[in-house]
Design an enzyme around this catalytic site. Structure first.
Site, PDB file in Angstrom:
ATOM      1  N   ASP A 185       3.009  -0.628  12.046  1.00 24.73           N
ATOM      2  CA  ASP A 185       2.853  -1.879  12.763  1.00 24.73           C
ATOM      3  C   ASP A 185       4.105  -2.748  12.333  1.00 24.73           C
ATOM      4  O   ASP A 185       4.188  -3.967  12.646  1.00 24.73           O
ATOM      5  CB  ASP A 185       1.776  -2.749  12.395  1.00 24.73           C
ATOM      6  N   ARG A 196       1.048  -5.041  -5.265  1.00 27.55           N
ATOM      7  CA  ARG A 196       1.038  -6.246  -4.207  1.00 27.55           C
ATOM      8  C   ARG A 196       1.236  -7.269  -5.370  1.00 27.55           C
ATOM      9  O   ARG A 196       0.281  -7.674  -5.999  1.00 27.55           O
ATOM     10  CB  ARG A 196      -0.038  -6.478  -3.407  1.00 27.55           C
ATOM     11  N   CYS A 197       2.473  -7.850  -5.161  1.00 29.21           N
ATOM     12  CA  CYS A 197       2.629  -8.820  -6.364  1.00 29.21           C
ATOM     13  C   CYS A 197       2.804 -10.361  -5.940  1.00 29.21           C
ATOM     14  O   CYS A 197       3.578 -10.810  -5.136  1.00 29.21           O
ATOM     15  CB  CYS A 197       4.153  -8.547  -6.983  1.00 29.21           C
ATOM     16  N   VAL A 208      16.954   8.385  -1.198  1.00 27.62           N
ATOM     17  CA  VAL A 208      17.586   7.224  -1.735  1.00 27.62           C
ATOM     18  C   VAL A 208      18.630   7.866  -2.815  1.00 27.62           C
ATOM     19  O   VAL A 208      19.701   7.400  -2.980  1.00 27.62           O
ATOM     20  CB  VAL A 208      16.798   5.950  -2.000  1.00 27.62           C
ATOM     21  N   ASP A 266       5.561  -5.048   5.965  1.00 29.83           N
ATOM     22  CA  ASP A 266       6.595  -6.385   6.340  1.00 29.83           C
ATOM     23  C   ASP A 266       6.419  -7.341   5.157  1.00 29.83           C
ATOM     24  O   ASP A 266       7.486  -8.360   4.943  1.00 29.83           O
ATOM     25  CB  ASP A 266       6.010  -6.976   7.794  1.00 29.83           C
ATOM     26  N   GLY A 320       0.872  -1.262   0.149  1.00 27.72           N
ATOM     27  CA  GLY A 320      -0.205  -0.077   0.161  1.00 27.72           C
ATOM     28  C   GLY A 320       0.878   1.130  -0.137  1.00 27.72           C
ATOM     29  O   GLY A 320       1.741   1.231   0.581  1.00 27.72           O
ATOM     30  N   ARG A 361      -6.074  -3.184   9.170  1.00 31.44           N
ATOM     31  CA  ARG A 361      -6.599  -4.547   8.878  1.00 31.44           C
ATOM     32  C   ARG A 361      -6.140  -5.534  10.192  1.00 31.44           C
ATOM     33  O   ARG A 361      -6.923  -6.230  10.756  1.00 31.44           O
ATOM     34  CB  ARG A 361      -5.946  -5.208   7.579  1.00 31.44           C
ATOM     35  N   THR A 397       4.496   2.499   5.472  1.00 32.91           N
ATOM     36  CA  THR A 397       3.253   2.068   5.842  1.00 32.91           C
ATOM     37  C   THR A 397       2.398   2.939   6.614  1.00 32.91           C
ATOM     38  O   THR A 397       3.087   3.389   7.431  1.00 32.91           O
ATOM     39  CB  THR A 397       2.884   0.665   6.130  1.00 32.91           C
ATOM     40  N   ILE A 398       1.193   3.043   6.439  1.00 34.64           N
ATOM     41  CA  ILE A 398       0.539   4.104   7.495  1.00 34.64           C
ATOM     42  C   ILE A 398       0.110   3.437   8.858  1.00 34.64           C
ATOM     43  O   ILE A 398      -0.340   3.805   9.708  1.00 34.64           O
ATOM     44  CB  ILE A 398      -0.875   4.697   6.911  1.00 34.64           C
ATOM     45  N   ASP A 399       0.155   1.980   8.706  1.00 33.50           N
ATOM     46  CA  ASP A 399      -0.428   1.153   9.876  1.00 33.50           C
ATOM     47  C   ASP A 399       0.543   1.060  11.191  1.00 33.50           C
ATOM     48  O   ASP A 399       0.214   0.835  12.275  1.00 33.50           O
ATOM     49  CB  ASP A 399      -0.465  -0.173   9.546  1.00 33.50           C
TER      50      ASP A 399
HETATM   51  O1  F6P Z   1      -1.297  -1.530   4.982  1.00 33.49           O
HETATM   52  C1  F6P Z   1      -2.031  -0.200   4.735  1.00 33.49           C
HETATM   53  C2  F6P Z   1      -3.398  -0.600   4.498  1.00 33.49           C
HETATM   54  O2  F6P Z   1      -3.961   0.850   3.883  1.00 33.49           O
HETATM   55  C3  F6P Z   1      -4.283  -1.134   5.594  1.00 33.49           C
HETATM   56  O3  F6P Z   1      -4.540  -0.106   6.623  1.00 33.49           O
HETATM   57  C4  F6P Z   1      -5.261  -1.446   4.985  1.00 33.49           C
HETATM   58  O4  F6P Z   1      -6.028  -2.313   5.766  1.00 33.49           O
HETATM   59  C5  F6P Z   1      -5.140  -1.995   3.584  1.00 33.49           C
HETATM   60  O5  F6P Z   1      -3.801  -1.269   3.371  1.00 33.49           O
HETATM   61  C6  F6P Z   1      -5.957  -1.789   2.452  1.00 33.49           C
HETATM   62  O6  F6P Z   1      -5.305  -2.308   1.366  1.00 33.49           O
HETATM   63  P1  F6P Z   1      -5.825  -1.842  -0.092  1.00 33.49           P
HETATM   64  O7  F6P Z   1      -5.466  -0.535  -0.456  1.00 33.49           O
HETATM   65  O8  F6P Z   1      -5.360  -3.016  -0.899  1.00 33.49           O
HETATM   66  O9  F6P Z   1      -7.362  -1.924   0.047  1.00 33.49           O
END
Ligand code: F6P
Length: 323
Positions: free
Chosen positions: A130, A72-73, A23, A103, A11, A172, A126-128
């Protein structure tokens, strides 16, 4: 090391462009050739690679998203896909790779390193928030502030109309964003996947609040909460508490786009320069993180083995303050 590559994967997150810029410019500063790999690992497999110079990353530090695009591959999870990727890297003479992502992206980088000896460093994007091994990820602070602004705006309407609002925040597998935006926004309830949710206790809390004269409430729901998403939670609470007039707001992908905050830009700049210098020093399979305001190198697999979680004491603080 003379040639390095950089890609963004998973994401998108605000601040990824600032990291790419760091970079590329650090590489140029150290007389390396830097190659941008487009569309994450998919672009690596397809050989979608082009050299970047200092000027190609001009004017992007303030832009959300990623100029390299992301994906996402699935193919990269297979050995064959990684072999193709290694071939593309060899064709361009690229010996080191900077992977900006979460991760899942690091797992791919570690496999690529183990199977093909490519030196990889990970930048947490990542915005999460985590990812283990770092206090903060690039993009989290921006997403947090977007969620908070939304909560503040919703509060105006909630109070004006004596309404209950269920506000769904991204995450998520992580309630980090929900917990922090909920505390900062003064939410009456914060539902996160890390702790079990009881619909009964939410209903009871709302009843007590009404008795005390509090007619409006904001209930922040992490999208991965065990009781369901905000729509599902709202249905259950409304049915049990007999609330006719509640509303649901899903902030969704609004949290992922837009101008990165100063914090995210500075973090991306610090980590990006270090990623290049780590590769030059011979680091392999390392991620670059921030710990107590120091830039640190950690093993890549720490990202998922020791995932960052919010301080469990925050649940208590949220509870004490939600009266
Ligand atoms: O990992 C970042 C994130 O935005 C999560 O917070 C969310 O659950 C997920 O990606 C959503 O993914 P997508 O953009 O593939 O729907």
């Amino acid at each position: 090391m003379k040639r390095i590559g950089v890609l963004t994967s998973g994401g998108d997150a605000p601040g990824m462009n600032a990291a790419i810029r760091a970079v590329v410019r650090a590489g140029v500063y150290h007389d390396l050739q830097v190659f941008g790999i487009y569309r994450g690992y998919q672009g690596l497999i397809d050989g979608d690679i082009a050299e970047l110079g200092a000027r190609s990353v001009g004017g992007i530090i303030n832009r959300g998203g990623t100029i390299l695009r992301s994906a996402r591959c699935k193919a990269f999870f297979e050995k064959e896909g990684r072999a193709q990727a290694a071939k593309a890297l060899a064709q361009h003479g690229i010996e080191g790779l900077v992977v900006i992502g979460g991760d899942g992206s690091y797992r791919g980088a570690l496999d690529l390193h183990k199977e093909h000896g490519i030196a990889c460093t990970g930048l947490p994007g990542t915005i999460d928030n985590d990812i283990g091994g770092t206090d903060f990820t690039i993009g989290y602070d921006t997403a947090l502030n977007i969620a908070l602004e939304a909560i503040d705006r919703i509060r105006d309407t909630a109070e004006s109309h004596d309404r209950i609002f269920f506000v769904e925040v991204m995450g998520r597998h992580s309630g980090y964003l929900a917990m922090m935006s909920g505390i900062a926004g003064g939410a009456e309830e914060i539902l996160v996947p890390e702790t079990p949710t009881s619909i009964e206790s939410i209903v009871e809390h709302l009843r007590i609040n009404r008795e005390k004269g509090k007619q409006s409430s904001i209930i922040v729901v992490a999208e991965g909460d065990d009781a369901g998403n905000a729509i599902q939670v709202a249905k259950q609470v409304d049915a049990m508490a007999n609330i006719p007039n509640s509303r649901v707001v899903v902030i969704g992908h609004l949290q992922r786009g837009g101008t990165p905050t100063a914090f995210d830009r500075v973090l991306a700049s610090r980590l990006g320069v270090r990623a290049v210098e780590a590769l030059m020093e011979g680091a392999t399979a390392r991620m670059i993180g921030i710990n107590a305001n120091n830039v640190v190198l950690r093993p890549l697999d720490e990202a998922w083995k020791c995932r960052t979680q919010f301080d469990p004491g925050l649940t208590r603080i949220a509870h004490i303050l939600a009266t």
